[in-house]
Design a protein around this motif. Structure first.
Motif, PDB file in Angstrom:
ATOM      1  N   ASN A 190      -8.847  -3.459  -1.196  1.00 39.23           N
ATOM      2  CA  ASN A 190      -8.104  -3.627  -2.442  1.00 39.23           C
ATOM      3  C   ASN A 190      -6.689  -3.086  -2.309  1.00 39.23           C
ATOM      4  N   TYR A 191      -5.736  -3.753  -2.964  1.00 38.97           N
ATOM      5  CA  TYR A 191      -4.324  -3.404  -2.798  1.00 38.97           C
ATOM      6  C   TYR A 191      -4.043  -1.955  -3.146  1.00 38.97           C
ATOM      7  N   VAL A 192      -4.511  -1.483  -4.308  1.00 38.77           N
ATOM      8  CA  VAL A 192      -4.147  -0.120  -4.728  1.00 38.77           C
ATOM      9  C   VAL A 192      -4.820   0.930  -3.859  1.00 38.77           C
ATOM     10  N   THR A 193      -5.926   0.583  -3.223  1.00 39.09           N
ATOM     11  CA  THR A 193      -6.613   1.521  -2.348  1.00 39.09           C
ATOM     12  C   THR A 193      -5.866   1.702  -1.033  1.00 39.09           C
ATOM     13  N   ARG A 194      -5.337   0.607  -0.504  1.00 35.75           N
ATOM     14  CA  ARG A 194      -4.712   0.675   0.826  1.00 35.75           C
ATOM     15  C   ARG A 194      -3.210   0.914   0.782  1.00 35.75           C
ATOM     16  N   HIS A 195      -2.579   0.665  -0.377  1.00 40.12           N
ATOM     17  CA  HIS A 195      -1.123   0.737  -0.433  1.00 40.12           C
ATOM     18  C   HIS A 195      -0.688   1.972  -1.209  1.00 40.12           C
ATOM     19  N   PRO A 196       0.229   2.766  -0.664  1.00 40.14           N
ATOM     20  CA  PRO A 196       0.717   3.929  -1.421  1.00 40.14           C
ATOM     21  C   PRO A 196       1.518   3.502  -2.635  1.00 40.14           C
ATOM     22  N   PHE A 197       1.725   4.423  -3.545  1.00 38.72           N
ATOM     23  CA  PHE A 197       2.500   4.108  -4.747  1.00 38.72           C
ATOM     24  C   PHE A 197       3.928   3.695  -4.392  1.00 38.72           C
ATOM     25  N   GLU A 198       4.516   4.347  -3.402  1.00 43.55           N
ATOM     26  CA  GLU A 198       5.896   4.065  -3.030  1.00 43.55           C
ATOM     27  C   GLU A 198       6.048   2.595  -2.626  1.00 43.55           C
ATOM     28  N   ASN A 199       6.993   1.935  -3.272  1.00 39.28           N
ATOM     29  CA  ASN A 199       7.330   0.532  -3.006  1.00 39.28           C
ATOM     30  C   ASN A 199       6.166  -0.420  -3.258  1.00 39.28           C
ATOM     31  N   ASN A 200       5.232  -0.037  -4.129  1.00 40.01           N
ATOM     32  CA  ASN A 200       4.180  -0.995  -4.500  1.00 40.01           C
ATOM     33  C   ASN A 200       4.787  -2.076  -5.386  1.00 40.01           C
ATOM     34  N   VAL A 201       4.104  -3.230  -5.465  1.00 41.65           N
ATOM     35  CA  VAL A 201       4.657  -4.388  -6.180  1.00 41.65           C
ATOM     36  C   VAL A 201       4.052  -4.562  -7.571  1.00 41.65           C
ATOM     37  N   LEU A 202       3.288  -3.570  -8.039  1.00 46.01           N
ATOM     38  CA  LEU A 202       2.584  -3.710  -9.307  1.00 46.01           C
ATOM     39  C   LEU A 202       3.237  -2.979 -10.461  1.00 46.01           C
ATOM     40  N   THR A 203       3.601  -1.707 -10.277  1.00 47.83           N
ATOM     41  CA  THR A 203       4.102  -0.897 -11.384  1.00 47.83           C
ATOM     42  C   THR A 203       5.037   0.184 -10.861  1.00 47.83           C
ATOM     43  N   THR A 204       5.970   0.605 -11.721  1.00 52.58           N
ATOM     44  CA  THR A 204       6.842   1.723 -11.379  1.00 52.58           C
ATOM     45  C   THR A 204       6.306   3.041 -11.921  1.00 52.58           C
ATOM     46  N   PRO A 206       3.707   6.024 -11.844  1.00 58.41           N
ATOM     47  CA  PRO A 206       2.685   6.622 -10.975  1.00 58.41           C
ATOM     48  C   PRO A 206       1.376   6.911 -11.693  1.00 58.41           C
ATOM     49  N   GLY A 207       1.438   7.237 -12.979  1.00 60.32           N
ATOM     50  CA  GLY A 207       0.209   7.509 -13.717  1.00 60.32           C
ATOM     51  C   GLY A 207      -0.674   6.284 -13.839  1.00 60.32           C
ATOM     52  N   MET A 208      -0.076   5.130 -14.107  1.00 59.29           N
ATOM     53  CA  MET A 208      -0.858   3.901 -14.205  1.00 59.29           C
ATOM     54  C   MET A 208      -1.412   3.497 -12.844  1.00 59.29           C
ATOM     55  N   TYR A 209      -0.638   3.717 -11.799  1.00 57.21           N
ATOM     56  CA  TYR A 209      -1.132   3.412 -10.453  1.00 57.21           C
ATOM     57  C   TYR A 209      -2.314   4.309 -10.107  1.00 57.21           C
ATOM     58  N   ASP A 210      -2.209   5.579 -10.452  1.00 57.53           N
ATOM     59  CA  ASP A 210      -3.323   6.506 -10.223  1.00 57.53           C
ATOM     60  C   ASP A 210      -4.557   6.083 -11.017  1.00 57.53           C
ATOM     61  N   MET A 211      -4.354   5.584 -12.245  1.00 58.13           N
ATOM     62  CA  MET A 211      -5.482   5.124 -13.045  1.00 58.13           C
ATOM     63  C   MET A 211      -6.199   3.969 -12.355  1.00 58.13           C
ATOM     64  N   MET A 212      -5.443   2.999 -11.837  1.00 56.19           N
ATOM     65  CA  MET A 212      -6.061   1.865 -11.151  1.00 56.19           C
ATOM     66  C   MET A 212      -6.821   2.324  -9.909  1.00 56.19           C
ATOM     67  N   ARG A 213      -6.267   3.270  -9.181  1.00 55.50           N
ATOM     68  CA  ARG A 213      -6.956   3.809  -8.003  1.00 55.50           C
ATOM     69  C   ARG A 213      -8.240   4.534  -8.406  1.00 55.50           C
ATOM     70  N   ALA A 214      -8.159   5.317  -9.477  1.00 59.72           N
ATOM     71  CA  ALA A 214      -9.329   6.065  -9.924  1.00 59.72           C
ATOM     72  C   ALA A 214     -10.433   5.132 -10.399  1.00 59.72           C
ATOM     73  N   GLN A 215     -10.071   4.035 -11.029  1.00 57.49           N
ATOM     74  CA  GLN A 215     -11.081   3.070 -11.483  1.00 57.49           C
ATOM     75  C   GLN A 215     -11.865   2.506 -10.303  1.00 57.49           C
ATOM     76  N   ILE A 216     -11.160   2.117  -9.247  1.00 53.63           N
ATOM     77  CA  ILE A 216     -11.825   1.570  -8.057  1.00 53.63           C
ATOM     78  C   ILE A 216     -12.656   2.645  -7.363  1.00 53.63           C
ATOM     79  N   ALA A 217     -12.132   3.862  -7.305  1.00 49.67           N
ATOM     80  CA  ALA A 217     -12.877   4.949  -6.654  1.00 49.67           C
ATOM     81  C   ALA A 217     -14.168   5.254  -7.402  1.00 49.67           C
ATOM     82  N   ALA A 218     -14.122   5.215  -8.730  1.00 47.58           N
ATOM     83  CA  ALA A 218     -15.314   5.522  -9.527  1.00 47.58           C
ATOM     84  C   ALA A 218     -16.348   4.405  -9.461  1.00 47.58           C
TER      85      ALA A 218
END
Length: 322
Positions: A190-204, A206-218
Motif C-alpha cells: 500500500n502506498y502510505v505504508t511504503r512511502h514516507p510522508f515527505e514528498n507524498n502525492v496525497l496530502t500535505t 502529516p496528521g492525516m497521513y499518519d491516520m491513513m497509516r494507522a488505519q492500515i496498520a490496525a
C-alpha cells in the motif's frame, strides 16, 4: 432486500455514532460492503464514491463533517478493495475485469440507499477513481440532484512515453495471460505504508497521513497495492471513451488540489470549462486528496460542497414546482 450487517471498524473510523455497514451483492454476485451514516432531519444524503485502494472507514471523518452541516453519508467498498470481494488470487493487487462492472456496484449501493430510505435529495461525491465511476453513472442518469468531484480520474497523469508503454502493456498482457501482473513502477505494498510522508502525492498534512497509516496498520485486510495491467487497460479505455462525451445537465462542483500529481489535470479543466452548470475550484497548496488535508483546507472543502448541495436542492425543488 435481505440486509446483512457487515463490520465497520469504528476504532479507525471517527465518524458519527450512527454509522453501520452492510453486505450487498452486485448483480453478478460479487460481494460488496457499503457504510451508511444516517442523520435525523438531514437535508439530503451524500453518495460518496471513493478512489482506488480506499475503504469506507477512511471517510468516517468526512461523514462527521457532513453530519455537522446537516447531511447523511453513504460510502462504498468497490469490488476488489476494502472488505469487498478481492477478484484475483493475490489480494494485494487491485483488479477489475471491465470498468463497467463498477456500475453494478453503484447500482447495488443505490438499492440499499432506497431500502434504508436515506434522506433525499441525493448528491454524488466522487473522488479520484470514484470520480470516473461517478461521471459514467451521471452520464447514464444516476438519480441525484447534483454531482461533485475531488481529484477526479478523468485521465491519468502519465508522461507520453510511459502512456504509450502503458497502453501497449495493458492491451497485450491480458491476451498472453499476464493481465493480473502489476504495471512497472507499482508495488504490492500500500502506498502510505511504503512511502514516507515527505514528498507524498496525497496530502500535505502529516496528521492525516499518519491516520491513513494507522488505519492500515490496525486492519491490514483493508490494504491494497498497485493495480493489475487489466485494471490499467480498463481505466485508460474508459477515460478515453468519456473524454469526448458531453456532460450531463446537472449542477457540478469539482475541486482540485493545486499540487495535483496523480490525475490528468488538463482533462478536468477541459471538461469543467464546458460543463453548463459546472464550477471548478483549485485549492492552492493542496495535493490529490483535498478531503484529507489540514483543518483549514478541509473546512473550506466541506463548506463549499454543502453550499453546492443546498443550492442544487433549491433548484430541484423550483424545477419540480414549476
Amino acid at each position: 432486500m435481505d440486509l446483512q450487517a457487515a463490520p465497520l471498524f469504528e476504532d479507525i473510523a471517527p465518524g458519527p455514532e450512527s454509522g453501520a455497514a452492510w453486505w450487498l451483492r452486485a448483480s453478478d454476485g460479487v460481494r460488496l460492503r457499503v457504510a451508511t451514516w444516517p442523520l435525523d432531519d438531514a437535508r439530503g444524503t451524500v453518495l460518496l464514491f471513493p478512489g482506488r485502494t480506499e475503504y469506507v472507514e477512511k471517510y468516517g471523518l468526512a461523514a462527521a463533517d457532513f453530519a455537522a452541516r446537516g447531511y447523511a453519508t453513504l460510502a462504498v467498498d468497490w469490488r476488489g478493495q476494502g472488505l469487498a470481494d478481492r477478484l484475483v488470487p493475490d489480494p494485494r493487487v487491485g483488479h477489475v475485469e471491465a470498468f463497467s462492472d463498477y456500475q453494478r456496484d453503484a447500482e447495488a449501493a443505490l438499492v440499499l440507499a432506497a431500502e434504508l430510505d436515506l434522506p433525499r435529495p441525493w448528491h454524488l461525491l466522487g473522488h479520484s477513481m470514484g470520480g470516473a465511476i461517478g461521471l459514467a453513472a451521471v452520464m447514464e442518469g444516476l438519480p441525484v440532484a447534483s454531482c461533485s468531484f475531488t481529484g477526479p480520474m478523468w485521465g491519468i497523469s502519465l508522461a507520453p512515453v510511459i502512456r504509450q508503454i502503458g497502453w501497449t502493456l495493458a492491451n497485450v498482457a491480458p491476451r498472453v495471460g499476464f493481465g493480473h501482473r502489476l504495471p512497472p513502477s507499482t508495488s504490492y505494498e500500500n502506498y502510505v505504508t511504503r512511502h514516507p510522508f515527505e514528498n507524498n502525492v496525497l496530502t500535505t498534512d502529516p496528521g492525516m497521513y499518519d491516520m491513513m497509516r494507522a488505519q492500515i496498520a490496525a486492519h491490514p485486510d483493508l490494504a491494497l497495492g498497485g493495480p493489475t495491467l487489466t485494471w490499467l487497460r480498463e481505466a485508460l479505455k474508459v477515460t478515453a471513451m468519456m473524454a469526448p462525451r458531453g456532460s450531463p445537465d446537472l449542477p457540478c462542483l469539482t475541486i482540485l488540489g493545486g499540487l495535483e500529481r496523480i490525475i490528468d489535470v488538463d482533462r478536468v479543466h477541459h471538461r469543467m470549462a464546458a460543463w453548463p452548470r459546472g464550477e471548478l475550484v483549485v485549492i492552492p497548496g493542496a495535493e490529490h486528496e483535498v478531503m484529507m488535508e489540514g483543518p483549514e483546507i478541509r473546512k473550506q472543502i466541506f463548506d463549499r460542497l454543502v453550499a453546492h448541495y443546498d443550492a442544487a436542492a433549491v433548484q430541484e425543488t423550483a424545477a419540480q414546482s414549476a
